[in-house]
Scaffold this motif. Structure first.
Motif, PDB file in Angstrom:
ATOM      1  N   LEU A  54      -4.898  -0.462 -11.163  1.00  0.00           N
ATOM      2  CA  LEU A  54      -4.577  -1.478 -10.165  1.00  0.00           C
ATOM      3  C   LEU A  54      -3.464  -1.019  -9.223  1.00  0.00           C
ATOM      4  O   LEU A  54      -3.472  -1.368  -8.032  1.00  0.00           O
ATOM      5  CB  LEU A  54      -4.172  -2.778 -10.856  1.00  0.00           C
ATOM      6  CG  LEU A  54      -5.286  -3.478 -11.644  1.00  0.00           C
ATOM      7  CD1 LEU A  54      -4.769  -4.763 -12.280  1.00  0.00           C
ATOM      8  CD2 LEU A  54      -6.467  -3.796 -10.743  1.00  0.00           C
ATOM      9  N   GLY A  55      -2.512  -0.266  -9.743  1.00  0.00           N
ATOM     10  CA  GLY A  55      -1.449   0.236  -8.882  1.00  0.00           C
ATOM     11  C   GLY A  55      -1.986   1.159  -7.809  1.00  0.00           C
ATOM     12  O   GLY A  55      -1.589   1.065  -6.636  1.00  0.00           O
ATOM     13  N   PHE A  56      -2.892   2.042  -8.181  1.00  0.00           N
ATOM     14  CA  PHE A  56      -3.503   2.932  -7.199  1.00  0.00           C
ATOM     15  C   PHE A  56      -4.392   2.163  -6.227  1.00  0.00           C
ATOM     16  O   PHE A  56      -4.343   2.359  -5.013  1.00  0.00           O
ATOM     17  CB  PHE A  56      -4.320   4.013  -7.906  1.00  0.00           C
ATOM     18  CG  PHE A  56      -5.157   4.848  -6.973  1.00  0.00           C
ATOM     19  CD1 PHE A  56      -4.567   5.836  -6.202  1.00  0.00           C
ATOM     20  CD2 PHE A  56      -6.523   4.634  -6.866  1.00  0.00           C
ATOM     21  CE1 PHE A  56      -5.330   6.600  -5.327  1.00  0.00           C
ATOM     22  CE2 PHE A  56      -7.298   5.399  -6.002  1.00  0.00           C
ATOM     23  CZ  PHE A  56      -6.700   6.381  -5.230  1.00  0.00           C
ATOM     24  N   GLY A  57      -5.198   1.239  -6.769  1.00  0.00           N
ATOM     25  CA  GLY A  57      -6.148   0.536  -5.922  1.00  0.00           C
ATOM     26  C   GLY A  57      -5.498  -0.390  -4.912  1.00  0.00           C
ATOM     27  O   GLY A  57      -5.972  -0.503  -3.768  1.00  0.00           O
ATOM     28  N   LEU A  58      -4.379  -1.047  -5.292  1.00  0.00           N
ATOM     29  CA  LEU A  58      -3.738  -2.019  -4.405  1.00  0.00           C
ATOM     30  C   LEU A  58      -2.575  -1.436  -3.614  1.00  0.00           C
ATOM     31  O   LEU A  58      -1.951  -2.149  -2.808  1.00  0.00           O
ATOM     32  CB  LEU A  58      -3.233  -3.209  -5.230  1.00  0.00           C
ATOM     33  CG  LEU A  58      -4.314  -4.027  -5.964  1.00  0.00           C
ATOM     34  CD1 LEU A  58      -3.664  -5.050  -6.889  1.00  0.00           C
ATOM     35  CD2 LEU A  58      -5.233  -4.725  -4.972  1.00  0.00           C
ATOM     36  N   ALA A  68      -0.629  -8.916  -3.554  1.00  0.00           N
ATOM     37  CA  ALA A  68      -1.703  -7.988  -3.181  1.00  0.00           C
ATOM     38  C   ALA A  68      -3.034  -8.423  -3.772  1.00  0.00           C
ATOM     39  O   ALA A  68      -4.084  -8.344  -3.123  1.00  0.00           O
ATOM     40  CB  ALA A  68      -1.349  -6.579  -3.648  1.00  0.00           C
ATOM     41  N   LEU A  69      -2.984  -8.915  -5.016  1.00  0.00           N
ATOM     42  CA  LEU A  69      -4.219  -9.360  -5.662  1.00  0.00           C
ATOM     43  C   LEU A  69      -4.777 -10.602  -4.973  1.00  0.00           C
ATOM     44  O   LEU A  69      -5.996 -10.731  -4.786  1.00  0.00           O
ATOM     45  CB  LEU A  69      -3.941  -9.649  -7.141  1.00  0.00           C
ATOM     46  CG  LEU A  69      -5.136  -9.659  -8.102  1.00  0.00           C
ATOM     47  CD1 LEU A  69      -5.865  -8.334  -8.060  1.00  0.00           C
ATOM     48  CD2 LEU A  69      -4.670  -9.963  -9.516  1.00  0.00           C
ATOM     49  N   PHE A  70      -3.877 -11.511  -4.568  1.00  0.00           N
ATOM     50  CA  PHE A  70      -4.335 -12.707  -3.860  1.00  0.00           C
ATOM     51  C   PHE A  70      -4.869 -12.374  -2.467  1.00  0.00           C
ATOM     52  O   PHE A  70      -5.740 -13.072  -1.934  1.00  0.00           O
ATOM     53  CB  PHE A  70      -3.192 -13.731  -3.753  1.00  0.00           C
ATOM     54  CG  PHE A  70      -2.806 -14.342  -5.065  1.00  0.00           C
ATOM     55  CD1 PHE A  70      -3.766 -14.614  -6.037  1.00  0.00           C
ATOM     56  CD2 PHE A  70      -1.471 -14.631  -5.364  1.00  0.00           C
ATOM     57  CE1 PHE A  70      -3.427 -15.175  -7.251  1.00  0.00           C
ATOM     58  CE2 PHE A  70      -1.122 -15.187  -6.579  1.00  0.00           C
ATOM     59  CZ  PHE A  70      -2.100 -15.457  -7.524  1.00  0.00           C
ATOM     60  N   ASP A  71      -4.352 -11.302  -1.869  1.00  0.00           N
ATOM     61  CA  ASP A  71      -4.824 -10.886  -0.540  1.00  0.00           C
ATOM     62  C   ASP A  71      -6.163 -10.163  -0.607  1.00  0.00           C
ATOM     63  O   ASP A  71      -6.827  -9.996   0.419  1.00  0.00           O
ATOM     64  CB  ASP A  71      -3.806  -9.955   0.122  1.00  0.00           C
ATOM     65  CG  ASP A  71      -2.594 -10.704   0.651  1.00  0.00           C
ATOM     66  OD1 ASP A  71      -2.656 -11.953   0.675  1.00  0.00           O
ATOM     67  OD2 ASP A  71      -1.610 -10.047   1.020  1.00  0.00           O
ATOM     68  N   LEU A  72      -6.539  -9.707  -1.785  1.00  0.00           N
ATOM     69  CA  LEU A  72      -7.718  -8.855  -1.917  1.00  0.00           C
ATOM     70  C   LEU A  72      -8.993  -9.476  -1.347  1.00  0.00           C
ATOM     71  O   LEU A  72      -9.742  -8.782  -0.641  1.00  0.00           O
ATOM     72  CB  LEU A  72      -7.917  -8.485  -3.390  1.00  0.00           C
ATOM     73  CG  LEU A  72      -9.054  -7.505  -3.700  1.00  0.00           C
ATOM     74  CD1 LEU A  72      -8.812  -6.159  -3.021  1.00  0.00           C
ATOM     75  CD2 LEU A  72      -9.181  -7.306  -5.211  1.00  0.00           C
ATOM     76  N   PRO A  73      -9.294 -10.770  -1.591  1.00  0.00           N
ATOM     77  CA  PRO A  73     -10.547 -11.312  -1.040  1.00  0.00           C
ATOM     78  C   PRO A  73     -10.621 -11.253   0.483  1.00  0.00           C
ATOM     79  O   PRO A  73     -11.711 -11.106   1.040  1.00  0.00           O
ATOM     80  CB  PRO A  73     -10.538 -12.774  -1.526  1.00  0.00           C
ATOM     81  CG  PRO A  73      -9.694 -12.755  -2.746  1.00  0.00           C
ATOM     82  CD  PRO A  73      -8.621 -11.739  -2.475  1.00  0.00           C
ATOM     83  N   GLU A  78      -9.990  -3.279   4.085  1.00  0.00           N
ATOM     84  CA  GLU A  78      -8.972  -2.286   4.435  1.00  0.00           C
ATOM     85  C   GLU A  78      -8.904  -1.142   3.428  1.00  0.00           C
ATOM     86  O   GLU A  78      -8.274  -0.117   3.693  1.00  0.00           O
ATOM     87  CB  GLU A  78      -7.602  -2.953   4.534  1.00  0.00           C
ATOM     88  CG  GLU A  78      -7.509  -4.048   5.580  1.00  0.00           C
ATOM     89  CD  GLU A  78      -6.150  -4.719   5.573  1.00  0.00           C
ATOM     90  OE1 GLU A  78      -5.184  -4.078   5.094  1.00  0.00           O
ATOM     91  OE2 GLU A  78      -6.047  -5.869   6.025  1.00  0.00           O
ATOM     92  N   LEU A  79      -9.516  -1.325   2.268  1.00  0.00           N
ATOM     93  CA  LEU A  79      -9.469  -0.309   1.220  1.00  0.00           C
ATOM     94  C   LEU A  79     -10.654   0.628   1.330  1.00  0.00           C
ATOM     95  O   LEU A  79     -11.776   0.208   1.641  1.00  0.00           O
ATOM     96  CB  LEU A  79      -9.467  -0.974  -0.160  1.00  0.00           C
ATOM     97  CG  LEU A  79      -8.336  -1.959  -0.450  1.00  0.00           C
ATOM     98  CD1 LEU A  79      -8.506  -2.565  -1.827  1.00  0.00           C
ATOM     99  CD2 LEU A  79      -6.974  -1.287  -0.324  1.00  0.00           C
ATOM    100  N   ASP A  80     -10.417   1.899   1.068  1.00  0.00           N
ATOM    101  CA  ASP A  80     -11.535   2.848   1.058  1.00  0.00           C
ATOM    102  C   ASP A  80     -12.256   2.772  -0.288  1.00  0.00           C
ATOM    103  O   ASP A  80     -11.887   1.991  -1.177  1.00  0.00           O
ATOM    104  CB  ASP A  80     -11.046   4.270   1.352  1.00  0.00           C
ATOM    105  CG  ASP A  80     -10.025   4.774   0.327  1.00  0.00           C
ATOM    106  OD1 ASP A  80     -10.000   4.256  -0.805  1.00  0.00           O
ATOM    107  OD2 ASP A  80      -9.238   5.680   0.661  1.00  0.00           O
ATOM    108  N   VAL A  87      -9.564  -0.666  -8.108  1.00  0.00           N
ATOM    109  CA  VAL A  87      -9.287  -2.091  -8.307  1.00  0.00           C
ATOM    110  C   VAL A  87     -10.362  -2.723  -9.189  1.00  0.00           C
ATOM    111  O   VAL A  87     -10.059  -3.472 -10.129  1.00  0.00           O
ATOM    112  CB  VAL A  87      -9.213  -2.832  -6.956  1.00  0.00           C
ATOM    113  CG1 VAL A  87      -9.142  -4.341  -7.173  1.00  0.00           C
ATOM    114  CG2 VAL A  87      -7.996  -2.370  -6.170  1.00  0.00           C
ATOM    115  N   ALA A  88     -11.625  -2.425  -8.882  1.00  0.00           N
ATOM    116  CA  ALA A  88     -12.719  -2.989  -9.673  1.00  0.00           C
ATOM    117  C   ALA A  88     -12.622  -2.550 -11.128  1.00  0.00           C
ATOM    118  O   ALA A  88     -12.784  -3.367 -12.050  1.00  0.00           O
ATOM    119  CB  ALA A  88     -14.064  -2.570  -9.073  1.00  0.00           C
TER     120      ALA A  88
END
Length: 298
Positions: A54-58, A68-73, A78-80, A87-88
């Motif tokens: 999760l640290g790498f993904g976010l 960051a988790l709440f912003d994800l949806p 913006e993520l490659d 993250v998944a």
């Protein structure tokens, strides 16, 4: 990626401590501190493994973990690919672990509830335990908020009075110190990956250490010889298995033999000098693995 590097370092520390514990001999002389280290290192490894993903993904969001988790949806575009995959994987792993722990706890709780109902029908209350009129010698603890100590008529015939007292003290130690809660997380992980020889060995080691803790408690009250003699009688009489969710005085054959040797020939080995610094390093690693929830991702 600084935080991710810290998570990797924390995981490496946890693995190093677990390998050290598996290879050490002092743990049988001092099972209680060994169990504490097992719990700390296991928690550190799980948290840091999820934290790495999760640290790498976010990290591209440059925010705290929960924001960051709440912003994800809204910001997932913006993520490659690699960050999305991390993250998944992190979320799936965390959910997998939590759901497995819950399901394992619920399954065990239901089994214990069914067994308590059965005991109400077939067991006779005694001053020190519930007695089941069965010729096979068994003695076990059914843990929980209202624990039950169960002994069979066969066990009462097999053991002398002092041996029986030592066995019951062993089971009461399981109930009072809630050893089932020590074992449960590791057993749940083993059910998650039943083919893992590493997890199987780790669970076996922890189960043996728990039994040794209960042995020490009983030996302080009634002496080592009565408990060792009782274990020998149970071992010679054969094992009939343990009800699900229970902690029996006699389990795996190799464990019983190791416990008898330990009671008859107690280890005089002192705690290793490296233990205090190892505890400090492990606590720092645990704090580092938990820091993902408080430190902005970068």
């Amino acid at each position: 990626m600084i935080l991710v590097g810290h998570q990797v370092a924390a995981a490496a520390v946890a693995v190093a401590v677990m390998v050290w514990l598996l290879r050490s001999r002092w743990t049988h002389a001092h099972p209680r501190p060994a169990l504490v280290l097992w719990q700390l290192s296991g928690l550190t490894f799980v948290l840091s493994t999820v934290g790495v993903l999760l640290g790498f993904g976010l990290a591209p969001f440059h925010r705290g973990f929960f924001p960051a988790l709440f912003d994800l949806p809204q910001r997932w575009a913006e993520l490659d690919y690699w960050h999305l995959a991390a993250v998944a994987a992190g979320l799936l792993l965390a959910a997998w672990l939590v759901v497995n722990q819950i399901l394992s706890f619920r399954s065990t709780a239901r089994a214990r509830a069914r067994h308590r109902l059965l005991l109400q029908l077939v067991a006779q209350p005694n001053s020190d335990a519930l007695v089941v009129d069965h010729p096979v010698a068994v003695a076990y603890c059914l843990p929980g908020r209202h624990p039950r100590i169960v002994v069979s008529a066969g066990a009462r015939r097999l053991l002398s009075a002092i041996e029986l007292d030592a066995v019951l003290a062993h089971e009461r130690a399981h109930a009072r110190e809630r050893h089932d809660l020590v074992i449960a997380p590791f057993q749940a992980l083993r059910r998650l990956v039943p083919s893992s020889q590493v997890l199987t060995r780790v669970c076996s080691v922890i189960e043996l250490l728990v039994e040794m803790c209960a042995d020490d408690k009983a030996a302080r009250q009634h002496g080592r010889e009565p408990l060792a003699s009782a274990l020998e009688r149970f071992h010679a009489n054969g094992s009939v298995g343990t009800p699900k969710g229970a902690l029996a005085v006699v389990g795996a054959s190799a464990h019983v033999e190791a416990r008898i040797r330990r009671l008859r020939h107690p280890h005089r080995e002192a705690l290793p000098p490296v233990l205090p610094p190892a505890c400090v390093v492990l606590l720092v690693a645990l704090g580092t693995s938990a820091s993902i929830f408080a430190v902005p991702l970068q």
